[in-house]
Scaffold this motif. Sequence first.
Motif, PDB file in Angstrom:
ATOM      1  N   VAL A 296      -0.835   6.187  20.958  1.00  0.00           N
ATOM      2  CA  VAL A 296      -1.780   7.241  20.555  1.00  0.00           C
ATOM      3  C   VAL A 296      -3.141   6.998  21.197  1.00  0.00           C
ATOM      4  CG1 VAL A 296      -3.032   8.206  18.582  1.00  0.00           C
ATOM      5  CG2 VAL A 296      -0.552   7.835  18.436  1.00  0.00           C
ATOM      6  N   ARG A 297      -3.573   5.754  21.227  1.00  0.00           N
ATOM      7  CA  ARG A 297      -4.850   5.433  21.871  1.00  0.00           C
ATOM      8  C   ARG A 297      -4.810   5.803  23.365  1.00  0.00           C
ATOM      9  NH1 ARG A 297      -7.600  -0.286  21.130  1.00  0.00           N
ATOM     10  NH2 ARG A 297      -7.933   0.664  19.116  1.00  0.00           N
ATOM     11  N   GLY A 298      -3.693   5.519  24.014  1.00  0.00           N
ATOM     12  CA  GLY A 298      -3.552   5.880  25.425  1.00  0.00           C
ATOM     13  C   GLY A 298      -3.633   7.382  25.638  1.00  0.00           C
ATOM     14  N   VAL A 299      -2.950   8.131  24.775  1.00  0.00           N
ATOM     15  CA  VAL A 299      -3.011   9.602  24.870  1.00  0.00           C
ATOM     16  C   VAL A 299      -4.454  10.069  24.693  1.00  0.00           C
ATOM     17  CG1 VAL A 299      -2.347  11.756  23.708  1.00  0.00           C
ATOM     18  CG2 VAL A 299      -0.608  10.001  24.166  1.00  0.00           C
ATOM     19  N   ARG A 300      -5.159   9.492  23.749  1.00  0.00           N
ATOM     20  CA  ARG A 300      -6.555   9.910  23.507  1.00  0.00           C
ATOM     21  C   ARG A 300      -7.467   9.573  24.684  1.00  0.00           C
ATOM     22  NH1 ARG A 300      -6.408   8.186  17.204  1.00  0.00           N
ATOM     23  NH2 ARG A 300      -5.443  10.108  16.472  1.00  0.00           N
ATOM     24  N   ARG A 301      -7.234   8.439  25.316  1.00  0.00           N
ATOM     25  CA  ARG A 301      -8.061   8.056  26.472  1.00  0.00           C
ATOM     26  C   ARG A 301      -7.786   8.990  27.660  1.00  0.00           C
ATOM     27  NH1 ARG A 301     -11.259   5.480  28.293  1.00  0.00           N
ATOM     28  NH2 ARG A 301     -10.565   3.492  29.068  1.00  0.00           N
ATOM     29  N   VAL A 302      -6.517   9.343  27.860  1.00  0.00           N
ATOM     30  CA  VAL A 302      -6.183  10.298  28.923  1.00  0.00           C
ATOM     31  C   VAL A 302      -6.789  11.657  28.580  1.00  0.00           C
ATOM     32  CG1 VAL A 302      -4.294  11.537  30.058  1.00  0.00           C
ATOM     33  CG2 VAL A 302      -4.122   9.062  29.693  1.00  0.00           C
ATOM     34  N   THR A 303      -6.768  12.008  27.300  1.00  0.00           N
ATOM     35  CA  THR A 303      -7.360  13.265  26.834  1.00  0.00           C
ATOM     36  C   THR A 303      -8.839  13.344  27.231  1.00  0.00           C
ATOM     37  OG1 THR A 303      -5.840  13.436  24.982  1.00  0.00           O
ATOM     38  CG2 THR A 303      -7.925  14.639  24.786  1.00  0.00           C
ATOM     39  N   GLN A 304      -9.566  12.258  27.041  1.00  0.00           N
ATOM     40  CA  GLN A 304     -10.991  12.242  27.394  1.00  0.00           C
ATOM     41  C   GLN A 304     -11.187  12.572  28.874  1.00  0.00           C
ATOM     42  OE1 GLN A 304     -11.948   8.238  26.229  1.00  0.00           O
ATOM     43  NE2 GLN A 304     -12.516   8.827  24.141  1.00  0.00           N
ATOM     44  N   LEU A 305     -10.359  12.000  29.723  1.00  0.00           N
ATOM     45  CA  LEU A 305     -10.487  12.252  31.166  1.00  0.00           C
ATOM     46  C   LEU A 305     -10.122  13.689  31.507  1.00  0.00           C
ATOM     47  CD1 LEU A 305      -9.008   8.897  32.493  1.00  0.00           C
ATOM     48  CD2 LEU A 305     -11.405   9.598  32.451  1.00  0.00           C
ATOM     49  N   LEU A 306      -9.035  14.183  30.926  1.00  0.00           N
ATOM     50  CA  LEU A 306      -8.635  15.558  31.202  1.00  0.00           C
ATOM     51  C   LEU A 306      -9.663  16.553  30.669  1.00  0.00           C
ATOM     52  CD1 LEU A 306      -4.803  15.310  30.545  1.00  0.00           C
ATOM     53  CD2 LEU A 306      -5.891  15.918  32.712  1.00  0.00           C
ATOM     54  N   ALA A 307     -10.220  16.282  29.486  1.00  0.00           N
ATOM     55  CA  ALA A 307     -11.224  17.183  28.909  1.00  0.00           C
ATOM     56  C   ALA A 307     -12.486  17.218  29.762  1.00  0.00           C
ATOM     57  CB  ALA A 307     -11.554  16.753  27.481  1.00  0.00           C
ATOM     58  N   THR A 308     -12.810  16.101  30.396  1.00  0.00           N
ATOM     59  CA  THR A 308     -13.975  16.054  31.274  1.00  0.00           C
ATOM     60  C   THR A 308     -13.756  16.887  32.532  1.00  0.00           C
ATOM     61  OG1 THR A 308     -14.596  13.865  30.500  1.00  0.00           O
ATOM     62  CG2 THR A 308     -15.433  14.514  32.668  1.00  0.00           C
ATOM     63  N   HIS A 309     -12.571  16.795  33.108  1.00  0.00           N
ATOM     64  CA  HIS A 309     -12.316  17.421  34.406  1.00  0.00           C
ATOM     65  C   HIS A 309     -11.585  18.756  34.335  1.00  0.00           C
ATOM     66  CE1 HIS A 309     -13.841  13.876  36.390  1.00  0.00           C
ATOM     67  NE2 HIS A 309     -13.087  13.136  35.611  1.00  0.00           N
TER      68      HIS A 309
ATOM     69  N   GLY B  71       2.399  -5.836  19.176  1.00  0.00           N
ATOM     70  CA  GLY B  71       3.388  -5.123  18.374  1.00  0.00           C
ATOM     71  C   GLY B  71       2.899  -3.807  17.814  1.00  0.00           C
ATOM     72  N   ARG B  72       1.751  -3.337  18.269  1.00  0.00           N
ATOM     73  CA  ARG B  72       1.169  -2.080  17.774  1.00  0.00           C
ATOM     74  C   ARG B  72       1.528  -0.945  18.746  1.00  0.00           C
ATOM     75  NH1 ARG B  72      -3.222  -5.850  16.835  1.00  0.00           N
ATOM     76  NH2 ARG B  72      -4.197  -5.084  18.726  1.00  0.00           N
ATOM     77  N   TYR B  73       2.798  -0.547  18.710  1.00  0.00           N
ATOM     78  CA  TYR B  73       3.290   0.436  19.670  1.00  0.00           C
ATOM     79  C   TYR B  73       2.743   1.838  19.407  1.00  0.00           C
ATOM     80  CZ  TYR B  73       6.343  -3.284  21.141  1.00  0.00           C
ATOM     81  OH  TYR B  73       6.817  -4.481  21.606  1.00  0.00           O
ATOM     82  N   GLU B  74       2.812   2.261  18.166  1.00  0.00           N
ATOM     83  CA  GLU B  74       2.336   3.606  17.847  1.00  0.00           C
ATOM     84  C   GLU B  74       0.843   3.741  18.133  1.00  0.00           C
ATOM     85  OE1 GLU B  74       1.588   6.325  13.924  1.00  0.00           O
ATOM     86  OE2 GLU B  74       3.512   5.267  14.028  1.00  0.00           O
ATOM     87  N   SER B  75       0.046   2.814  17.628  1.00  0.00           N
ATOM     88  CA  SER B  75      -1.399   2.924  17.839  1.00  0.00           C
ATOM     89  C   SER B  75      -1.755   2.772  19.308  1.00  0.00           C
ATOM     90  CB  SER B  75      -2.158   1.909  16.981  1.00  0.00           C
ATOM     91  OG  SER B  75      -1.872   0.591  17.385  1.00  0.00           O
ATOM     92  N   GLY B  76      -1.039   1.932  20.041  1.00  0.00           N
ATOM     93  CA  GLY B  76      -1.303   1.777  21.473  1.00  0.00           C
ATOM     94  C   GLY B  76      -0.995   3.048  22.242  1.00  0.00           C
TER      95      GLY B  76
END
Length: 165
Positions: free
Chosen positions: A134-147, A127-132
């Motif tokens: 935002v966490r997904g956006v941050r994880r994708v951010t890490q990959l995009l920032a790397t590449h 039931g943690r939709y917002e945090s899930g």
Amino acid sequence: MNLNRIIRHLFMTRWHVNSAFPARSLIAIGNAVIESHRAHIGQIRFAVEGALHSTALLNGKSARQRAIEVFSELRVWDTEHNNGVLIYLLLADRDVEIVADRGIHARVGADEWETICREMESEFREGRYESGAVRGVRRVTQLLATHFPVAQPEKGELPVSPVVL
């Protein structure tokens, strides 16, 4: 044809979507995307859809197939460096799909995208939709920032606001 899936989709209302993603959550997700774009030249879109249309549902359309359609409809593929990423949630199925354009997909394996999807789905089951999200956006951010790190600040090519379909 999965009867349980059909029932979940038929009973998924806009109220359910708004309950899971109220305006404050959409703002938080949009802010996470804005923050994300400071770290890379990639483009992230987040879209949530309550349920499939009955025709698509009866034809057995998967969340992945629908995510690919949304990727096209939102023109996530239309970026200079082919580095757009769509994070798509089909709420009735609680299924997260990440569709990445060829520029970033060539550098990030399917397993990494799948890991992010499973992490988000785990949050959503609790039931943690917002945090899930935002966490997904941050994880994708890490990959995009790397590449695709930021060489110089530039204006984003795609809108940053989350989409409720």
